[in-house]
Design a protein around this motif. Sequence first.
Motif, PDB file in Angstrom:
ATOM      1  N   PRO C 218      65.652  25.704  30.091  1.00 52.50           N
ATOM      2  CA  PRO C 218      66.122  24.790  29.051  1.00 52.50           C
ATOM      3  C   PRO C 218      64.976  24.505  28.082  1.00 52.50           C
ATOM      4  N   SER C 219      65.276  24.157  26.840  1.00 48.50           N
ATOM      5  CA  SER C 219      64.228  24.106  25.813  1.00 48.50           C
ATOM      6  C   SER C 219      63.122  23.101  26.126  1.00 48.50           C
ATOM      7  N   ALA C 220      63.446  21.990  26.793  1.00 52.11           N
ATOM      8  CA  ALA C 220      62.412  21.004  27.126  1.00 52.11           C
ATOM      9  C   ALA C 220      61.360  21.631  28.047  1.00 52.11           C
ATOM     10  N   LEU C 221      61.823  22.396  29.025  1.00 56.12           N
ATOM     11  CA  LEU C 221      60.902  23.037  29.949  1.00 56.12           C
ATOM     12  C   LEU C 221      60.117  24.160  29.266  1.00 56.12           C
ATOM     13  N   GLN C 222      60.766  24.816  28.316  1.00 59.01           N
ATOM     14  CA  GLN C 222      60.062  25.876  27.582  1.00 59.01           C
ATOM     15  C   GLN C 222      58.792  25.343  26.939  1.00 59.01           C
ATOM     16  N   ALA C 223      58.880  24.141  26.388  1.00 56.41           N
ATOM     17  CA  ALA C 223      57.726  23.536  25.719  1.00 56.41           C
ATOM     18  C   ALA C 223      56.577  23.336  26.706  1.00 56.41           C
ATOM     19  N   VAL C 224      56.922  22.968  27.948  1.00 58.77           N
ATOM     20  CA  VAL C 224      55.884  22.762  28.965  1.00 58.77           C
ATOM     21  C   VAL C 224      55.240  24.102  29.340  1.00 58.77           C
ATOM     22  N   VAL C 225      56.082  25.077  29.565  1.00 59.87           N
ATOM     23  CA  VAL C 225      55.589  26.395  29.990  1.00 59.87           C
ATOM     24  C   VAL C 225      54.645  26.988  28.948  1.00 59.87           C
ATOM     25  N   VAL C 226      55.007  26.802  27.685  1.00 58.73           N
ATOM     26  CA  VAL C 226      54.212  27.373  26.596  1.00 58.73           C
ATOM     27  C   VAL C 226      52.797  26.791  26.549  1.00 58.73           C
ATOM     28  N   CYS C 227      52.624  25.599  27.112  1.00 60.38           N
ATOM     29  CA  CYS C 227      51.299  24.971  27.108  1.00 60.38           C
ATOM     30  C   CYS C 227      50.355  25.550  28.164  1.00 60.38           C
ATOM     31  N   THR C 228      50.890  26.209  29.191  1.00 58.61           N
ATOM     32  CA  THR C 228      50.014  26.661  30.278  1.00 58.61           C
ATOM     33  C   THR C 228      49.225  27.897  29.863  1.00 58.61           C
ATOM     34  N   PRO C 229      47.980  27.992  30.315  1.00 60.63           N
ATOM     35  CA  PRO C 229      47.165  29.151  29.932  1.00 60.63           C
ATOM     36  C   PRO C 229      47.727  30.473  30.456  1.00 60.63           C
ATOM     37  N   LEU C 230      48.320  30.453  31.658  1.00 60.74           N
ATOM     38  CA  LEU C 230      48.819  31.726  32.193  1.00 60.74           C
ATOM     39  C   LEU C 230      49.953  32.271  31.325  1.00 60.74           C
ATOM     40  N   TYR C 231      50.736  31.386  30.735  1.00 56.99           N
ATOM     41  CA  TYR C 231      51.800  31.849  29.836  1.00 56.99           C
ATOM     42  C   TYR C 231      51.210  32.745  28.747  1.00 56.99           C
TER      43      TYR C 231
END
Lengths: 332, 272, 277
Positions: C218-231
């Motif tokens: 879901p888009s809210a979680l996408q924003a979190v994932v995008v912040c991680t360095p491994l992403y």
Amino acid sequence: MSVPESRRQLSVPVATVEVVDDSLDAAFIHARGLTKRFGEFTAVDGIDVDVARGEAFGFLGPNGAGKSSTMRMIGCVSPPTEGTLRILGMDPGADGPAIRARLGVVPQQDTLDTELSVRENLLIYGRYFGMSRAAVRAKTDELLDFVQLTDRAKDKVEPLSGGMKRRLTIARSLINDPDILLLDEPTTGLDPQARHSLWDRLFRLKQRGVTLVLTTHYMDEAEQLCDRLVVMDKGRFAAEGSPRELIATYSTREVLELRFGPDEDNNVYADKVEGLVDRVEVLPDRLLLYTDDGDGTTAAVYQRGLLPVSTLVRRSTLEDVFLRLTGRTLVD
Amino acid sequence: MQPDTTAVLRQRHVPGSLDRVGASFGFWAFQYRRTWRGTVVSSVLTPVLFLAAMGIGLGTLVDDGGRLDGAYLLFLAPGLLAATAMQTAGFESMYPVMGAIKWVRTYHAMLATPLGVSDILLGHLLWVVFRVTSSAAIYLAVIALFGAVASPMALLALPAATLCGMAYAAPIFAFSSGYEKPSGFAALERFVIVPMFLFSGTFFPVSQLPDVLQPVAYATPLWHGVELCRALVAGTQTLADALLHIGYLSLWIVAGVTAAMFFFRRRLESTG
Amino acid sequence: MTTTLRPGSGSETLLARIVPLPGTSARRASLMVERNALVYRRSWVIIVSGFFEPFFYLLSIGIGLGALVGTVSLDGRMIEYTAFVAPALLASSAMNGAVYDSTFNIFFKLKYAKTYDAILSTPMSPGDVAAGEITWALIRGLIYSTTFLAVMLALGLVGSPWAVLVLPAAVLIGFGFAAVGMAATTYMPGWQDFEFVQLCILPMFLFATTFYPLATYPSALQAVVVCTPLYHAVELIRSLTTGLVDGTVVIHIGYLVVMGLIGLRVAGRRLEKLLLT
């Protein structure tokens, strides 16, 4: 500032050097008002030290006296909080690497590389000094022989005995042919045989003209190795001199040790021997009477009707000097 | 008046066999009091993270693919339960055992008391049973929260997971006491535990493997543990299959304990 | 400022010019690498075996489970699931290796073996030690990345000539994580804090689009994932091996560079504070 230049300065006679303060260059180590504080705690409290080339200089004191902090400052791995410090004519703050290139360090606790073999410990340590592989290899063989570890060269460090690890640490500290060797409690925790073997090695180094700076809380070690020493307590120097001078100044020729029963109050006996000698020390298990004639004093004690369980007459040692200066014993 | 010395000797309490095993177990339980918080956090978080990422996230892709009967989450969750039991058992049976023989020498200290070698071994194994069971219980609860439990028979998956874990713990005890260098653990982890985790039917049916490798997967204790847990959680377990899996896992336990007993005696009794 | 043991014996690296660590010379830092190579000469098996874990994951998740998934949609193109997962496994193994080397290994040497205390009583500086240890982690990571890339090529999982840039990209990933890992290690009082390292690594490994595309969230979680360095690491490698390269690559690279430089700076300073007191 380049190293070869300062080496040259040090090797020419002092008189021809164009330096105003000649004490600064004559001394391998020169400190004025040297202070180390950790937060509120003052470990070293404004000491003045001068160690000349070829000298064997000792810091004698109990645990927590500030010896290791002083050694770490001299080793250029601990910046002084206050005061001036010059090592080999250089400033540790600016020339740390250049100074450390000419020091050998034997830390209080072994910091041998446990992931490497005995021989590799020396090889890689020499490389840290910028030595070529060929030069390190030759030096390594020579030093392994010097500390009698040639037949353990391929072993890992872990299974070595405490004395062997210590000898290896000393060999490691010599890899760069240091001008000054810093030894922080070199024999603490070793059995008597290992200590004597180590002292033998250090004595040979001293004879070769290596400048030794060591800390110890063993008076016999200080007596064996040091030309000159300072008695250190609570971050300050309580006295300074050669072992013989210190004993002559702060103690008597002989000491009479009296032991009474385990349940006896030694203070009571201290009153009873009053007047026999100028100085009496009361320890938990015994009474020390400072005298120039031990046997005579022993006779006088018996004449007073006292019956100690045991009596012992011995020479005065640095332990007695320390007791006199600080009211405490060196090893607790 | 001379006291009767034999009477005095007789008065001294000699602990019975159960007490002795209990004392050995008690030591590990006592030590655990210092570290249990950390292990609880990871015992809860690991299943949550794995089920969310692989079961739900990756599950979406697998379900879209439509090549697996039923939802991927239901397939994966019980498999991970058994696999985690294996990993917990492995963790508890490697360094703690070698340390107790070699470094901390806990076992040697115990031998200086009325405890014997078999008390020490059984008490420690019992402790591993507790650790495996408690972490599997947490896992099972998490699986239930994810809605991946289909039948009350799932409760039996708990002892099944323990059995699976112990089928690893016992042989690994033998390994840790028989092999003298810790470097073996890295190899055991990388070439035994991890491949089994990945290829013994946890993430995909063994039928996906090349034909030659399938018998190897069927021979691993983990595959039997996974099958047992999966059928129990789904509520489709038959008695005949269950007995086969239980029998096979028990075989590993008996063999492992026997070997461990041999190496424990050799390491603890001969060198003192 | 570069303090050298002998005039002309130390050279300033590009790195040293960007992040001036006090008293760091490339020649002295390389001695740290020499020391580690000496240690691992005997236990090279450990290094070799490190390659197998990502390889096993590739066979299991990529191929075994991949057969059940089929294809995934990436930027509107359908690609085989195996080709989707493989670059992510390369990126996360680069992260894992770097973090392991810079946390467990460094902590052991810092707190227990006192290896660095001995080294610092020589002309070596804390900056030399930090730079040397990170360089070692990068060399080790490069070996793994190279073998993994070879496996990908052999299995036909590389779909673009951009893949020649995978190795430098993997080194960058290693640098970013090793520097941050080392900085974090200097703040750790005891072994129990490594539980915390695990707690950072595992969720990233599972959620940073390693196993399924960002669009699954879901888009809210996408924003979190995008912040991680491994992403950023995963997306960088994936775009290179699939050939779906666009402007976002610059963001991924920038993220990792900044992360590494900050980590290196903090690590050098903290080491100095810890070791030179």
